[in-house]
Design a protein around this motif. Structure first.
Motif, mmCIF file in Angstrom:
data_model
loop_
_atom_site.group_PDB
_atom_site.id
_atom_site.type_symbol
_atom_site.label_atom_id
_atom_site.label_comp_id
_atom_site.label_asym_id
_atom_site.label_seq_id
_atom_site.Cartn_x
_atom_site.Cartn_y
_atom_site.Cartn_z
ATOM 1 N N THR A 106 0.709 -1.301 0.060
ATOM 2 C CA THR A 106 0.171 0.025 0.446
ATOM 3 C C THR A 106 0.368 1.089 -0.406
ATOM 4 O O THR A 106 1.830 1.170 0.868
ATOM 5 C CB THR A 106 -0.648 0.055 1.163
ATOM 6 O OG1 THR A 106 -1.685 -1.058 1.600
ATOM 7 C CG2 THR A 106 -1.812 1.060 1.843
ATOM 8 N N LEU A 107 0.637 2.176 -1.000
ATOM 9 C CA LEU A 107 1.959 3.598 -0.755
ATOM 10 C C LEU A 107 -0.030 4.553 -0.974
ATOM 11 O O LEU A 107 -0.201 4.796 -1.893
ATOM 12 C CB LEU A 107 2.383 3.218 -2.452
ATOM 13 C CG LEU A 107 3.407 2.414 -2.510
ATOM 14 C CD1 LEU A 107 3.846 2.385 -3.943
ATOM 15 C CD2 LEU A 107 4.526 2.818 -1.877
ATOM 16 N N GLU A 108 0.172 5.081 0.917
ATOM 17 C CA GLU A 108 -0.687 5.892 0.414
ATOM 18 C C GLU A 108 0.347 7.450 0.122
ATOM 19 O O GLU A 108 1.638 7.159 0.413
ATOM 20 C CB GLU A 108 -0.692 6.513 2.036
ATOM 21 C CG GLU A 108 -1.500 4.918 2.583
ATOM 22 C CD GLU A 108 -2.245 5.195 3.701
ATOM 23 O OE1 GLU A 108 -1.953 6.487 4.446
ATOM 24 O OE2 GLU A 108 -2.967 4.362 4.116
ATOM 25 N N TYR A 109 -0.280 8.949 -0.280
ATOM 26 C CA TYR A 109 0.592 9.548 -0.120
ATOM 27 C C TYR A 109 -0.224 11.196 -0.736
ATOM 28 O O TYR A 109 -1.604 10.641 -0.108
ATOM 29 C CB TYR A 109 0.997 9.882 -2.139
ATOM 30 C CG TYR A 109 0.147 9.516 -3.192
ATOM 31 C CD1 TYR A 109 -0.519 10.097 -4.313
ATOM 32 C CD2 TYR A 109 0.084 8.265 -3.584
ATOM 33 C CE1 TYR A 109 -1.455 10.288 -4.298
ATOM 34 C CE2 TYR A 109 -1.441 8.200 -4.656
ATOM 35 C CZ TYR A 109 -1.703 9.311 -4.747
ATOM 36 O OH TYR A 109 -2.615 8.917 -5.822
ATOM 37 N N ALA A 110 0.296 12.328 -0.061
ATOM 38 C CA ALA A 110 -0.664 13.319 0.000
ATOM 39 C C ALA A 110 -0.832 13.627 -1.457
ATOM 40 O O ALA A 110 -0.510 13.710 -2.078
ATOM 41 C CB ALA A 110 -0.055 13.878 1.134
ATOM 42 N N LEU A 111 -2.217 14.381 -1.582
ATOM 43 C CA LEU A 111 -3.029 15.192 -2.678
ATOM 44 C C LEU A 111 -3.145 16.206 -2.533
ATOM 45 O O LEU A 111 -4.531 16.777 -2.177
ATOM 46 C CB LEU A 111 -3.918 13.826 -3.426
ATOM 47 C CG LEU A 111 -4.873 13.801 -4.582
ATOM 48 C CD1 LEU A 111 -3.118 14.098 -5.392
ATOM 49 C CD2 LEU A 111 -5.520 13.193 -4.673
ATOM 50 N N ALA A 112 -3.215 16.528 -3.479
ATOM 51 C CA ALA A 112 -3.418 18.836 -3.067
ATOM 52 C C ALA A 112 -4.286 19.404 -3.325
ATOM 53 O O ALA A 112 -4.951 18.276 -4.322
ATOM 54 C CB ALA A 112 -2.250 19.806 -2.847
ATOM 55 N N GLU A 113 -5.289 19.721 -3.228
ATOM 56 C CA GLU A 113 -6.514 19.600 -3.753
ATOM 57 C C GLU A 113 -6.907 20.605 -5.078
ATOM 58 O O GLU A 113 -7.162 20.812 -5.944
ATOM 59 C CB GLU A 113 -7.282 20.861 -3.188
ATOM 60 C CG GLU A 113 -7.859 20.590 -0.995
ATOM 61 C CD GLU A 113 -9.064 21.758 -0.590
ATOM 62 O OE1 GLU A 113 -8.718 23.264 -0.727
ATOM 63 O OE2 GLU A 113 -9.004 22.112 0.275
ATOM 64 N N ASN A 114 -5.276 21.250 -5.486
ATOM 65 C CA ASN A 114 -5.149 21.512 -7.255
ATOM 66 C C ASN A 114 -4.324 20.408 -7.861
ATOM 67 O O ASN A 114 -4.432 20.910 -9.609
ATOM 68 C CB ASN A 114 -4.292 22.536 -6.993
ATOM 69 C CG ASN A 114 -2.831 22.543 -6.771
ATOM 70 O OD1 ASN A 114 -2.912 21.599 -5.659
ATOM 71 N ND2 ASN A 114 -2.367 23.642 -6.661
ATOM 72 N N HIS A 115 -4.116 18.899 -7.587
ATOM 73 C CA HIS A 115 -4.143 18.183 -8.415
ATOM 74 C C HIS A 115 -5.170 17.555 -8.863
ATOM 75 O O HIS A 115 -6.163 17.402 -8.388
ATOM 76 C CB HIS A 115 -3.918 17.316 -7.206
ATOM 77 C CG HIS A 115 -2.869 15.816 -8.020
ATOM 78 N ND1 HIS A 115 -3.160 14.990 -8.791
ATOM 79 C CD2 HIS A 115 -1.281 15.719 -7.913
ATOM 80 C CE1 HIS A 115 -2.766 14.171 -9.537
ATOM 81 N NE2 HIS A 115 -1.504 14.472 -8.595
ATOM 82 N N ALA A 116 -4.824 17.039 -10.235
ATOM 83 C CA ALA A 116 -5.880 16.610 -11.474
ATOM 84 C C ALA A 116 -6.719 15.867 -11.171
ATOM 85 O O ALA A 116 -7.493 15.696 -11.510
ATOM 86 C CB ALA A 116 -5.454 16.413 -12.701
ATOM 87 N N LEU A 117 -6.138 14.938 -9.576
ATOM 88 C CA LEU A 117 -6.887 13.787 -9.386
ATOM 89 C C LEU A 117 -7.227 14.153 -8.174
ATOM 90 O O LEU A 117 -8.608 13.035 -7.530
ATOM 91 C CB LEU A 117 -5.774 13.129 -8.758
ATOM 92 C CG LEU A 117 -5.482 11.482 -9.773
ATOM 93 C CD1 LEU A 117 -4.268 10.802 -9.222
ATOM 94 C CD2 LEU A 117 -6.176 11.081 -10.530
ATOM 95 N N PHE A 118 -7.753 15.126 -7.704
ATOM 96 C CA PHE A 118 -8.418 15.197 -6.172
ATOM 97 C C PHE A 118 -10.012 15.393 -6.875
ATOM 98 O O PHE A 118 -10.320 15.033 -5.953
ATOM 99 C CB PHE A 118 -8.122 17.116 -5.795
ATOM 100 C CG PHE A 118 -8.614 17.339 -4.672
ATOM 101 C CD1 PHE A 118 -8.034 16.656 -3.149
ATOM 102 C CD2 PHE A 118 -9.683 18.028 -4.730
ATOM 103 C CE1 PHE A 118 -9.295 17.173 -2.324
ATOM 104 C CE2 PHE A 118 -10.352 18.071 -2.920
ATOM 105 C CZ PHE A 118 -9.715 17.313 -2.339
#
Length: 127
Positions: A106-118
């Motif tokens: 499992t690889l967790e990572y932070a996702l910023a609100e401006n990221h395309a996946l958000f």
């Protein structure tokens, strides 16, 4: 030299990210580690080998496998916990834990609100 930041691009186009790595890539990964230390020592003799951090991002900014090399005092983008994976740890996980470690873990990572996946995952964050 504390601003030292280098990028190593892999010529093998079939390796897109950390997820693609397995035991067959160990010679490549150790060669990158060895070559990078040698290059830094030759080109930047004032920088000690233990002052250079080699790491891989997950998720990467682009899907062509690459390794970042930065001075330990350099505040590189994406070095936050969960996004940067030290190359030495990647090698160790594949060599000593499981040959297909990165296909299984499992690889967790932070996702910023401006990221395309958000927008695609934001609904999962709602109560």
């Amino acid at each position: 030299m504390e601003g030292l930041y280098l990028l190593i691009l892999c010529q093998q186009r079939n390796i897109r990210s950390l997820r693609d790595l397995n035991a067959s890539h160990l010679p490549l990964l150790t060669a990158i580690q060895t070559a990078m230390r040698r290059v830094v020592q030759a080109r930047y003799p004032q920088v000690r080998p233990d002052e250079v951090r080699l790491f891989v991002h997950y998720q990467p900014s682009y899907y062509h496998f690459h390794v970042h090399a930065a001075h330990v005092r350099h505040e590189a983008a994406g070095v936050m916990v969960g996004q940067a994976h030290l190359l030495s740890t990647v090698i160790d996980n594949i060599a000593n834990i499981c040959p297909n470690y990165y296909q299984k873990c499992t690889l967790e990572y932070a996702l910023a609100e401006n990221h395309a996946l958000f927008p695609h995952v934001a609904h999962a964050l709602e109560p």
